[in-house]
Design a protein around this motif. Structure first.
Motif, PDB file in Angstrom:
ATOM      1  N   ASN A  36      -0.359 -36.355  18.388  1.00 45.26           N
ATOM      2  CA  ASN A  36      -0.036 -35.985  17.015  1.00 45.26           C
ATOM      3  C   ASN A  36       1.427 -35.531  16.947  1.00 45.26           C
ATOM      4  OD1 ASN A  36       0.104 -35.087  14.417  1.00 45.26           O
ATOM      5  ND2 ASN A  36      -1.198 -33.299  14.726  1.00 45.26           N
ATOM      6  N   GLN A  37       2.227 -36.267  16.186  1.00 46.60           N
ATOM      7  CA  GLN A  37       3.652 -35.952  16.079  1.00 46.60           C
ATOM      8  C   GLN A  37       3.981 -35.326  14.722  1.00 46.60           C
ATOM      9  OE1 GLN A  37       6.219 -39.227  17.321  1.00 46.60           O
ATOM     10  NE2 GLN A  37       4.660 -39.973  18.725  1.00 46.60           N
ATOM     11  N   ASN A  38       3.009 -34.692  14.113  1.00 48.33           N
ATOM     12  CA  ASN A  38       3.207 -34.154  12.781  1.00 48.33           C
ATOM     13  C   ASN A  38       3.418 -32.639  12.773  1.00 48.33           C
ATOM     14  OD1 ASN A  38       3.498 -34.617  10.010  1.00 48.33           O
ATOM     15  ND2 ASN A  38       1.393 -33.968   9.585  1.00 48.33           N
ATOM     16  N   THR A  39       3.775 -32.052  13.903  1.00 51.24           N
ATOM     17  CA  THR A  39       4.095 -30.629  13.902  1.00 51.24           C
ATOM     18  C   THR A  39       5.464 -30.437  13.241  1.00 51.24           C
ATOM     19  OG1 THR A  39       5.236 -30.688  16.028  1.00 51.24           O
ATOM     20  CG2 THR A  39       2.846 -30.359  16.079  1.00 51.24           C
ATOM     21  N   GLU A  67       7.780 -43.124  13.846  1.00 51.93           N
ATOM     22  CA  GLU A  67       6.826 -42.871  14.922  1.00 51.93           C
ATOM     23  C   GLU A  67       7.466 -43.242  16.253  1.00 51.93           C
ATOM     24  OE1 GLU A  67       3.227 -45.008  14.139  1.00 51.93           O
ATOM     25  OE2 GLU A  67       2.671 -43.752  12.416  1.00 51.93           O
TER      26      GLU A  67
END
Length: 222
Positions: free
Chosen positions: A111-114, A6
């Motif tokens: 949101n860093q889940n791309t 993260e």
């Protein structure tokens, strides 16, 4: 942690003191502007503009982030399968690692889940594997570290060159550093259960000075 790594960017306008505890995650820090003191054991290790610092899994430490510091922080979960450095120390980030942190900065807190972002995190993890942590030893670092030691001991700093080097590296005055360290000591006294007057006496401060610091740094000392 929700993901294997993260990212967060911090642009601090105030003093931040983190608790001293053992973290199960590993952390890479990179300072763009300002000064961070990494407390390892009884030592404060300065990390200033242009320097990276690696903190491995299960490392016991605390941070002092001085006001107006810009800081990148990449936290790594113990679930990762790659082999990461096992010792703490300064590191020289590669051009790719620095560029990746800069690319993630606009996404701090989002949101860093791309798919694209997770691929970038994968590249950064590959870069972390190559790090070789060691405490910096160049002349500028030695001067800054000596200034921190002097401030911790409560001694005045002698010599214009030391003042100039410290300020050029950290964007801080020596007197500001002394104040922040005094606030940290005051916080420790208050956290141990002492009242403000007793804490001031223990630190050799007048009650009026301690009260002024308490008012100015209320959010830190509360």
């Amino acid at each position: 942690m929700k993901y294997t790594s993260e990212y967060n960017a911090y642009h601090q306008d105030r003093l931040v003191l983190t608790p001293r505890k053992r973290r199960h995650t590993a952390t890479f820090l990179y300072v763009e502007i300002g000064l961070v003191l990494v407390r390892l054991g009884k030592h404060d290790i300065p990390v200033y503009a242009g320097q990276g610092f690696w903190l491995p899994f299960d490392c016991l430490y605390a941070l002092m982030i001085t006001p107006h510091t810009s800081l990148h922080q990449l936290t790594v979960s113990p679930r990762v399968t790659v082999s990461l450095p096992q010792s703490a120390g300064h590191v020289i980030p590669s051009t790719l690692l620095h560029a990746g942190l800069t690319a993630l900065e606009p996404l701090s807190g989002a949101n860093q889940n791309t798919p694209a972002t997770r691929r970038l995190h994968g590249v950064l993890l590959d870069q972390l594997v190559t790090l070789s942590p060691a405490i910096a030893n160049d002349a500028s670092y030695q001067c800054v570290a000596a200034c921190v030691d002097q401030a911790n001991a409560g001694r005045p700093l002698e010599g214009d060159n030391a003042h100039f080097t410290f300020q050029a590296c950290t964007q801080l005055t020596y007197s500001a550093l002394c104040e922040y360290l005094t606030v940290r000591q005051l916080r420790a006294q208050l956290k141990s259960g002492n009242k403000l007057e007793a804490a001031a006496t223990s630190l050799g401060l007048s009650y009026d000075v301690a009260l002024a610091l308490s008012d100015e740094y209320h959010a830190v000392l509360a």
